[in-house]
Every structure is written in structure tokens, then in C-alpha cells.
Design an enzyme around this catalytic site. Structure first.
Site, short mmCIF file in Angstrom:
data_model
loop_
_atom_site.label_atom_id
_atom_site.label_comp_id
_atom_site.label_asym_id
_atom_site.label_seq_id
_atom_site.Cartn_x
_atom_site.Cartn_y
_atom_site.Cartn_z
N CYS A 1 -11.07 2.95 -0.32
CA CYS A 1 -9.68 3.29 0.00
C CYS A 1 -9.33 2.50 1.25
O CYS A 1 -10.11 2.47 2.21
CB CYS A 1 -9.56 4.79 0.26
SG CYS A 1 -7.93 5.29 0.88
N ASP B 1 0.87 -1.19 0.00
CA ASP B 1 0.00 0.00 0.00
C ASP B 1 0.90 1.22 0.00
O ASP B 1 2.10 1.13 0.31
CB ASP B 1 -0.91 0.01 1.24
CG ASP B 1 -1.85 1.22 1.24
OD1 ASP B 1 -2.37 1.59 0.17
OD2 ASP B 1 -2.05 1.83 2.31
N SER B 2 0.32 2.36 -0.29
CA SER B 2 1.09 3.60 -0.23
C SER B 2 1.41 3.98 1.22
O SER B 2 2.30 4.79 1.45
CB SER B 2 0.33 4.73 -0.92
OG SER B 2 -0.94 4.87 -0.33
N CYS C 1 -4.21 -1.44 -2.06
CA CYS C 1 -4.36 0.00 -2.30
C CYS C 1 -5.33 0.15 -3.47
O CYS C 1 -5.05 -0.34 -4.57
CB CYS C 1 -3.01 0.61 -2.63
SG CYS C 1 -3.08 2.35 -3.07
N HIS D 1 -7.44 3.04 3.55
CA HIS D 1 -7.27 3.84 4.77
C HIS D 1 -8.61 4.05 5.50
O HIS D 1 -8.62 4.29 6.70
CB HIS D 1 -6.69 5.22 4.44
CG HIS D 1 -5.23 5.22 4.15
ND1 HIS D 1 -4.69 4.60 3.05
CD2 HIS D 1 -4.18 5.75 4.84
CE1 HIS D 1 -3.37 4.77 3.05
NE2 HIS D 1 -3.04 5.46 4.13
N GLU E 1 -3.31 9.03 8.12
CA GLU E 1 -1.86 8.84 8.26
C GLU E 1 -1.33 9.62 9.47
O GLU E 1 -0.29 9.28 10.03
CB GLU E 1 -1.13 9.28 6.99
CG GLU E 1 -1.34 8.34 5.81
CD GLU E 1 -0.50 7.06 5.88
OE1 GLU E 1 0.65 7.12 6.35
OE2 GLU E 1 -1.01 5.99 5.46
N1 DGL Z 1 -4.68 3.47 0.60
C1 DGL Z 1 -4.80 4.04 -0.71
C2 DGL Z 1 -6.07 3.52 -1.39
O1 DGL Z 1 -6.61 2.49 -1.02
C3 DGL Z 1 -4.78 5.53 -0.82
C4 DGL Z 1 -3.71 6.27 -0.13
C5 DGL Z 1 -3.05 7.32 -0.99
O2 DGL Z 1 -3.69 8.26 -1.49
O3 DGL Z 1 -1.85 7.14 -1.16
O4 DGL Z 1 -6.53 4.12 -2.33
#
Ligand code: DGL
Length: 304
Positions: free
Chosen positions: A222, A17-18, A80, A224, A188
Site C-alpha cells: 500500500c 492515488d486515493s 495506489c 501509504h 492520512e
Molecule cells: N494508497 C492506497 C494503496 O496503495 C490505499 C489507500 C486507500 O485505502 O484508499 O492501496
């Protein structure tokens, strides 16, 4: 949690993931596939992906995936939505013949009513870990009365790709997408129960519901956002618009598990974690998100 031992090589699952968000997918994978070695990469130095161009997202996602492959990943889980929506073909090409699982298709399928959401096509999924929305469009898209009306919250890049809209439409589900660019930085930051986050969420949901007043199902597009689920539930209650909330973490973990043969080993779960930015922050916040200590976090520089 143990670091890699010198036992015979278990199945190695690379999860990417990012940032921290993909830990929600890892959390769902651990009980379903316990006898495996996990390598998690959070590309925290280059986060957020969701505000970047397709080209940049693809470059970051491919270099992150290559890192996991170099570490010996036998399969890749792209935890992600943004990377899945914008770069899945590039990741699959770089990983070939290693199977790559994304989160969009399992997430969209999780929105189906129980009668249509099953393991009935498990064999098909074995051949196509992340089936393309195009392929789904080719099938009959029955628009049944009373079908869930889906509101998707996601990053700007995911919304602009319309990956969810295509996947849900192909399944016969009406859908509206809403970009929520401020949520990832707030998560985050660890502000998962903070008045600022609550107000931002209230505004996003008000705007989204003005556009989709008949929405019945909220899809967290997402990885997150599951961290914000309690706050989202409270906000929806306060707006007098309770909805069924879906996150793709569980559905993705199930898609991965159904692809694998039964484990032939009893080895305990092992995990290695890599972050491209501060190890301390990753360890501290990640422990909360995963629900267990992240003992072995390493720093890795993947460049710009
Ligand atoms: N966790 C990422 C997702 O599921 C998004 C986070 C980011 O914008 O880097 O889209």
C-alpha cells in the site's frame, strides 16, 4: 516547485492515488524523471478505497484517471495498490492508448533476489508497462531453496483480490497476505509516529507473523505504508523478527523511467497537485510526505 510555465509542452505524467500515499511514488519519480510535468491527484474525498467493493473502486479509479487524461497526461502512474489490484484493466481501457503503470508487478518483482531482479527484460516491459500476473504464471515458476518468503501488508480490498499472491507465486516466491485496514486512516491523519499507530502495527504484525512465521521479506503493498517504515522497523525489532522491507515506490518509478526514451528537454520539473477534499490538509500533510513544499494544490470535485 514551479507551476506550469508557457515553455514547450514537456512530457506530462499523471500520478494518481486515493490520498497522500502516492506521493511516495511521486517522490521516487522526481529524481529519475526530472524534466517532466507532473499532475498528482489525491482522491481524498472518496478515500479509503481499500474498504470498498471492486465496482466502486473501479468507478472512482476510472473517473480519477479520466481527470488526469483530461489534464493532458501522456502516461498514467496508478500510485495506489488498491486501484491497481482491483481496477487496472478498467483504467487501461479508459486510457487506451496512453500507457498505464501500476504498482503491483514492480513491487512483486522487487521482492526477487538481486540475481533475478534486473532490467534483463527491460524491452519486454516497454511493451507491457504493467504485465499481468497471468502472463507470469505461463513462464517457469522456479521455487528455489532460500527464496525470500514474503509477507505482504495491504488494504482489505488488495488482499481480497490476491493480486500480490498471484504475482509473487508466478515469480516463484511463497507469500502470505495480511490486511491492515486501520493503517491508511492513521497515515492520512498524519499519525506516522504515534503510540496508537505503534500499537496497531504491533497487533497486525503479531497476527501476520503467527500465520507466516518464516517470513523473511516484508512487502509494503500500500503506497501509504512507506510513511510508516521507521515505525515498522522498530516494531519488527521489538518483536525480534527483523525483515527486509520493500516498498513498490522505487521499483515503480524505475519501471516508468525504463519505459521512456531519454529526455530531449532540460526543462525544470513542474508539478500541479489536485485533491478532492481539503486543500489545506493536503498541502500540510503532503509537504511532509513529499519532502518538499506542495505550492500549487487545487480542489477538484469528481462527484460521488
Ligand atoms: N494508497 C492506497 C494503496 O496503495 C490505499 C489507500 C486507500 O485505502 O484508499 O492501496
Amino acid at each position: 516547485m514551479n507551476e506550469t510555465s508557457s515553455q514547450p509542452k514537456p512530457l506530462t505524467i499523471g500520478v494518481f492515488d486515493s490520498g497522500f500515499g502516492g506521493l511516495t511514488v511521486l517522490r521516487a519519480l522526481l529524481p529519475l524523471i526530472p524534466h517532466a510535468h507532473y499532475i498528482y491527484l489525491g482522491d481524498t474525498a472518496r478515500l479509503p478505497y481499500g474498504s470498498k467493493s471492486r465496482e466502486t473502486i473501479a468507478r472512482y479509479a476510472v473517473s480519477s484517471s479520466r481527470f488526469l487524461l483530461d489534464q493532458g497526461a501522456d502516461i498514467l502512474v496508478i500510485a495506489c495498490n488498491t486501484a491497481t489490484a482491483l481496477a487496472l484493466p478498467e483504467i487501461q481501457a479508459a486510457a487506451h492508448p496512453i500507457p498505464v503503470f501500476g504498482v503491483i508487478q514492480p513491487g512483486a518483482e522487487a521482492a526477487l533476489p538481486a540475481s533475478r531482479n534486473g532490467a534483463n527484460d527491460a524491452n519486454d516491459k516497454k511493451c507491457h508497462p504493467e504485465r499481468s500476473a497471468k502472463r507470469e504464471v505461463e513462464g517457469p515458476a522456479v521455487h528455489t531453496a532460500g527464496a525470500p518468503n514474503v509477507l505482504v501488508l495491504a488494504t482489505t480490498a488488495t488482499v481480497q483480490s490476491h493480486a500480490y499472491l498471484q504475482a509473487l507465486t508466478a515469480l516463484g516466491l511463497p507469500a502470505t497476505e495480511k490486511a491492515c485496514p486501520l493503517l491508511v486512516p492513521l497515515v492520512e491523519e498524519g499519525w506516522i509516529d504515534h503510540p496508537v499507530t505503534a500499537e496497531v502495527l504491533r497487533i497486525y504484525l503479531l497476527e501476520a507473523l503467527a500465520e507466516a512465521p518464516n517470513a523473511t521479506t516484508l512487502l509494503l503493498g500500500c503506497t501509504h505504508y512507506p510513511l510508516l517504515k521507521p515505525l515498522i522497523e522498530t516494531t519488527l525489532r521489538n518483536l525480534r523478527h527483523p525483515m527486509h522491507i520493500i516498498d513498490s515506490a522505487q521499483a515503480t518509478a524505475q519501471a516508468v523511467a525504463s519505459h521512456l526514451p531519454p529526455s530531449s528537454t532540460n526543462q525544470p520539473t513542474t508539478c500541479n497537485f489536485y485533491a478532492t477534499d481539503s486543500i489545506e490538509k493536503f498541502q500540510h500533510l503532503g509537504t511532509n510526505f513529499l519532502g518538499q513544499p506542495l505550492n500549487h494544490v487545487h480542489h477538484i470535485d469528481l462527484g460521488g
